[in-house]
Scaffold this motif. Structure first.
Motif, PDB file in Angstrom:
ATOM      1  N   ASP A 318     -39.049-153.199  17.470  1.00  0.00           N
ATOM      2  CA  ASP A 318     -37.671-153.217  17.960  1.00  0.00           C
ATOM      3  C   ASP A 318     -37.176-151.787  18.154  1.00  0.00           C
ATOM      4  N   TYR A 319     -35.883-151.670  18.478  1.00  0.00           N
ATOM      5  CA  TYR A 319     -35.288-150.363  18.734  1.00  0.00           C
ATOM      6  C   TYR A 319     -34.066-150.155  17.849  1.00  0.00           C
ATOM      7  N   VAL A 320     -33.934-148.946  17.335  1.00  0.00           N
ATOM      8  CA  VAL A 320     -32.803-148.567  16.501  1.00  0.00           C
ATOM      9  C   VAL A 320     -31.910-147.636  17.307  1.00  0.00           C
ATOM     10  N   LEU A 321     -30.642-147.992  17.426  1.00  0.00           N
ATOM     11  CA  LEU A 321     -29.701-147.165  18.173  1.00  0.00           C
ATOM     12  C   LEU A 321     -29.209-146.013  17.300  1.00  0.00           C
ATOM     13  N   LEU A 322     -29.268-144.808  17.850  1.00  0.00           N
ATOM     14  CA  LEU A 322     -28.721-143.646  17.155  1.00  0.00           C
ATOM     15  C   LEU A 322     -27.222-143.541  17.415  1.00  0.00           C
ATOM     16  N   THR A 323     -26.493-143.054  16.439  1.00  0.00           N
ATOM     17  CA  THR A 323     -25.087-142.745  16.673  1.00  0.00           C
ATOM     18  C   THR A 323     -24.978-141.404  17.385  1.00  0.00           C
ATOM     19  N   GLY A 324     -23.804-141.103  17.883  1.00  0.00           N
ATOM     20  CA  GLY A 324     -23.593-139.805  18.506  1.00  0.00           C
ATOM     21  C   GLY A 324     -23.807-138.665  17.532  1.00  0.00           C
ATOM     22  N   ASN A 325     -23.381-138.852  16.283  1.00  0.00           N
ATOM     23  CA  ASN A 325     -23.598-137.837  15.261  1.00  0.00           C
ATOM     24  C   ASN A 325     -25.078-137.612  14.995  1.00  0.00           C
ATOM     25  N   GLN A 326     -25.852-138.689  14.961  1.00  0.00           N
ATOM     26  CA  GLN A 326     -27.278-138.567  14.677  1.00  0.00           C
ATOM     27  C   GLN A 326     -28.025-137.871  15.807  1.00  0.00           C
ATOM     28  N   THR A 327     -27.718-138.257  17.043  1.00  0.00           N
ATOM     29  CA  THR A 327     -28.351-137.589  18.182  1.00  0.00           C
ATOM     30  C   THR A 327     -27.996-136.107  18.190  1.00  0.00           C
ATOM     31  N   GLY A 328     -26.736-135.799  17.907  1.00  0.00           N
ATOM     32  CA  GLY A 328     -26.316-134.398  17.849  1.00  0.00           C
ATOM     33  C   GLY A 328     -27.069-133.612  16.789  1.00  0.00           C
ATOM     34  N   ALA A 329     -27.267-134.224  15.612  1.00  0.00           N
ATOM     35  CA  ALA A 329     -27.989-133.551  14.536  1.00  0.00           C
ATOM     36  C   ALA A 329     -29.431-133.263  14.940  1.00  0.00           C
ATOM     37  N   ILE A 330     -30.090-134.240  15.575  1.00  0.00           N
ATOM     38  CA  ILE A 330     -31.476-134.053  16.010  1.00  0.00           C
ATOM     39  C   ILE A 330     -31.564-132.950  17.059  1.00  0.00           C
ATOM     40  N   LEU A 331     -30.629-132.936  18.001  1.00  0.00           N
ATOM     41  CA  LEU A 331     -30.644-131.900  19.040  1.00  0.00           C
ATOM     42  C   LEU A 331     -30.420-130.512  18.442  1.00  0.00           C
ATOM     43  N   ILE A 332     -29.503-130.396  17.489  1.00  0.00           N
ATOM     44  CA  ILE A 332     -29.287-129.095  16.843  1.00  0.00           C
ATOM     45  C   ILE A 332     -30.566-128.635  16.149  1.00  0.00           C
ATOM     46  N   GLU A 333     -31.192-129.539  15.398  1.00  0.00           N
ATOM     47  CA  GLU A 333     -32.438-129.204  14.706  1.00  0.00           C
ATOM     48  C   GLU A 333     -33.506-128.746  15.701  1.00  0.00           C
ATOM     49  N   TYR A 334     -33.669-129.485  16.785  1.00  0.00           N
ATOM     50  CA  TYR A 334     -34.709-129.134  17.754  1.00  0.00           C
ATOM     51  C   TYR A 334     -34.402-127.813  18.460  1.00  0.00           C
TER      52      TYR A 334
END
Length: 577
Positions: A318-334
Motif C-alpha cells: 500500500d501507500y502511506v501519505l506524507l504530511t506537508g511537514n514530513q515532506t518538508g523535513a525530508i527535503l531539508i535533510e536531502y
C-alpha cells in the motif's frame, strides 16, 4: 444600501450578463442565498480575492473582477508611466471561468493604458511568479482558487519582485479597489481589439523554456544513475501543471515517470475527484490504483494551480501519505546534506518556515549548520524575506516551506513551487533508493535522531455573515479569557500577533513581536507542545494547528490526541458563549 437594494440594482442593470441575470432571478426569492451573495463586497484582501463564482457583489464574476482590475490599474497609474509601460502579466489555471476572468483583467489594464501580457493556456502560479521577474513586469495576476472546490475562483496579485504583495503595498491596492465603488459602472475593454493594438500581448513558449531551464537547475545530481530505477506516478488533478511536469521529467531523464492520464487534461469540474486538494487522501485515489499496477515507489499530486504538492510512499502493498511537514523535513535533510557533502553550504544559510509549520525542520536545519526563521502564515512572507536578504546579504536562502504542502527550492520563483518540488522529491527518492532506503525510512531516521515531532490540524467551517461574527467572537473571547492549560499541560506563554505581544504566565514582562500584525494566537505549553488559532485567509473557517514532540512515537501520538480532543472541545464551548 441594503443587500436587497443592491440585488435589485443588479437585476435592473441592462447590460448584466445573461448567465448572471438567470442565476440572480433563480435566487431572488431565497433570502438567505440572496443575502450571502450581496451582504458585502467580495473582500479584496492582502493576497487578492477568492470566492464562489456567481451573481452578486460577494461572488467572483465579470464585474467583481473588472472592479478589482480597475483598482489595480489606478494603483499602477499612480506609480507613473514607467510602471504602466512595464505592465502586468496574467496567468490562469484550469478552473471554471479562469480564461474569461484573465481576459477581462487584461482588457481592463489595457484600456487604462497599461501593457498587459496573457498566457495562451493554463499555467501554474509559480510560473507566473517567475514570469513577473523574467519579463520585468510591474505586477502579476493569477486567476485561481488553488485547491478550493469547483464552485470557487480567485484573483491573486504579485509585485515586481515576483512575490505576492507585501502588506504595505497590498493595503495601498486595497484602498484603490475600494475607491472604484460601483462594479457595474466600470467600463469594459474590448479584448480582441486590444490584442490587435498590441496593448495585450499573448505569451507562452518562450517563457516556458526559460522557466524549465531554471527548474532543471534545482538538481544536485543531473546524471544520477538511480533515476532510471525510480518508479513514480504523477497527477496534476486536472490542473495546470500536467504538461509542464511531463515535459520537465522527459528532459531530465526520469524514464519511469508515469501519469494518471484521466487527470492530465485541465478541467475545472474535476470530474474524477471528490477533492482536488493534495492534502487529502481522496486526491490520491486514482494515483494509488495506478501505483499498485506499476509498483511505483512514490506517488505525487499537484493542486490545480501547481503550487502545492502531495507525496505518498510505497510501504509493502500500500501507500502511506506524507504530511506537508514530513515532506518538508525530508527535503531539508536531502538538500542540506548535498550542500554539505559538496562543501558549498554557506555560513549564513537560512531555512524559512511559517509559525504553524513543524519545528522538526528547524532542528534538522540546525544539525546541518543552517539557521531557521519563522514568518506569518502565507508564502508571501517568505517571498518578502527572500527580497530583504537578497538586498542586505545577511542570509542566504536555502529552502522555504509551509505545512500546507508548499515548498520552494530556488528563489527564481517567489511563491511555493510544486514543479521545483516534484523534481527535488524525485531526485531525493532516487538517491535514497540507491542506498536501499525509502522516503519513509529516511523520515523514521530523522524521528529517531531528532525526536517524534507530530502535528495535527482541526478546521471548523463557519459560513456566511453569522459565521464570520462567530469566528471573530471566539478570538475576542480567547483574548479576554486567556487559557491557562490544555489537557493538563500548563501554558507557559502566548503570542498574540494582533497586538504583536508575547506574554508569559510566570509574571515576566511582555515582549514585543517583530512579525506583522495578524489576527492569530499561538500558545506554548510546558512540555514543548504548541497550539495556534488562526482564521483561514481564503475560506470561511477557523483552524487549530497543534504540534507535539517527545522521544517516543507512542507518547507523541497520545499527547497529540489528548491535546486535540480537549482543545477542540474547549473551543466548541467558547463558540456557544
Amino acid at each position: 444600501m441594503s443587500y436587497q437594494q443592491t440585488a435589485e440594482k443588479w437585476l435592473a442593470f441592462n447590460h448584466l450578463e445573461v448567465e448572471l441575470k438567470e442565476q440572480l432571478s433563480a435566487i431572488s426569492q431565497d433570502e438567505k442565498r440572496l443575502e450571502d451573495a450581496f451582504y458585502k463586497d467580495l473582500e479584496f484582501g492582502t493576497g487578492g480575492m477568492r470566492g464562489e463564482i456567481g451573481a452578486g457583489t460577494n461572488r467572483m464574476n465579470t464585474y467583481t473582477v473588472r472592479k478589482a482590475s480597475q483598482g489595480l490599474s489606478d494603483y499602477i497609474k499612480s506609480a507613473g508611466q514607467e510602471a504602466m509601460k512595464k505592465g502586468v502579466i496574467i496567468a490562469y489555471d484550469s478552473r471554471r471561468k479562469s480564461p474569461e476572468f484573465a481576459h477581462e483583467a487584461a482588457s481592463t489594464f489595457a484600456k487604462n493604458g497599461i501593457q498587459a501580457y496573457v498566457y495562451d493556456q493554463p499555467r501554474t502560479t509559480p510560473q507566473l511568479s517567475f514570469s513577473v521577474r523574467e519579463l520585468g513586469a510591474y505586477m502579476g495576476v493569477v486567476v485561481t482558487a488553488s485547491h478550493n472546490p469547483p464552485e470557487y475562483n480567485g484573483y491573486k496579485v504579485y509585485g515586481e519582485d515576483g512575490a505576492q504583495l507585501n502588506l504595505e503595498d497590498a493595503k495601498a491596492v486595497i484602498t484603490h479597489v475600494q475607491r472604484v465603488g460601483d462594479e457595474l459602472a466600470v467600463e469594459a475593454g474590448n479584448y480582441e481589439d486590444l490584442v490587435k493594438t498590441g496593448m495585450i500581448e499573448i505569451v507562452g513558449r518562450k517563457l516556458d523554456e526559460a522557466y524549465l531551464k531554471l527548474v532543471e537547475s534545482v538538481q544536485h545530481h543531473r546524471e544520477l544513475t538511480g533515476k532510471d530505477d525510480l518508479k513514480v506516478v504523477f497527477s496534476p488533478l486536472h490542473g495546470a501543471s500536467g504538461s509542464t511536469v511531463r515535459e520537465l521529467m522527459n528532459r531530465v531523464g526520469y524514464t519511469n515517470f508515469t501519469y494518471v492520464e484521466d487527470q492530465m487534461e485541465p478541467n475545472g469540474d474535476f470530474p474524477t475527484l471528490s477533492s482536488a486538494n493534495p492534502e487529502e487522501a481522496a486526491a490520491f485515489e486514482l494515483a494509488i490504483q495506478q501505483g499498485k499496477e506499476v509498483f511505483a515507489d512514490i506517488l505525487i499530486t499537484a493542486d490545480p494551480d501547481g503550487d502545492r504538492v502531495g507525496v505518498a510512499v510505497k510501504q509493502e502493498d500500500d501507500y502511506v501519505l506524507l504530511t506537508g511537514n514530513q515532506t518538508g523535513a525530508i527535503l531539508i535533510e536531502y538538500l542540506l546534506t548535498q550542500l554539505n557533502d559538496k562543501g558549498i553550504m554557506p555560513t549564513n544559510g537560512r531555512v524559512f518556515k511559517t509559525i504553524v509549520t513543524s519545528d522538526l525542520g528547524k532542528v534538522i536545519a540546525e544539525s546541518h549548520g543552517a539557521s531557521t526563521e519563522d514568518v506569518l502564515t502565507g508564502f508571501k512572507f517568505i517571498g518578502e524575506k527572500i527580497q530583504q536578504y537578497q538586498l542586505t546579504k545577511e542570509f542566504k536562502f536555502l529552502f522555504g516551506y509551509e505545512e500546507s504542502y508548499g515548498y520552494l527550492i530556488k528563489p527564481f520563483a517567489r511563491d511555493k513551487d510544486a514543479i521545483q518540488a516534484i523534481l527535488s522529491i524525485s531526485e531525493a527518492a532516487a538517491f535514497y533508493k540507491m542506498q536501499g532506503k525509502t522516503l519513509l525510512s529516511v523520515l523514521h531516521e530523522l524521528y529517531v535522531r531528532h525526536g517524534y515531532y507530530l502535528e495535527g490540524l482541526v478546521s471548523v467551517m463557519k459560513k456566511g455573515s453569522d459565521g464570520a461574527l462567530e469566528i471573530k467572537g471566539l478570538l475576542t473571547n480567547l483574548r479576554n479569557n486567556p487559557l491557562s492549560e490544555v489537557a493538563g499541560i500548563a501554558i507557559l506563554s502566548q503570542e498574540d500577533y494582533l497586538t504583536q505581544t508575547r506574554s508569559f504566565t510566570d509574571g515576566r514582562d511582555d515582549e514585543k513581536l517583530l512579525l506583522p500584525q495578524a489576527d492569530v494566537l499561538k500558545y506554548f505549553l510546558a512540555d514543548g507542545s504548541w497550539i495556534c488559532v488562526r482564521p483561514s485567509g481564503t475560506e470561511p473557517k477557523i483552524k487549530y494547528y497543534i504540534g507535539v514532540t517527545s522521544p517516543s512515537e507512542i507518547d507523541s501520538k497520545e499527547k497529540l490526541d489528548a491535546i486535540t480532543t480537549q482543545f477542540t472541545a474547549e473551543m466548541d464551548s467558547r463558540f456557544s458563549l
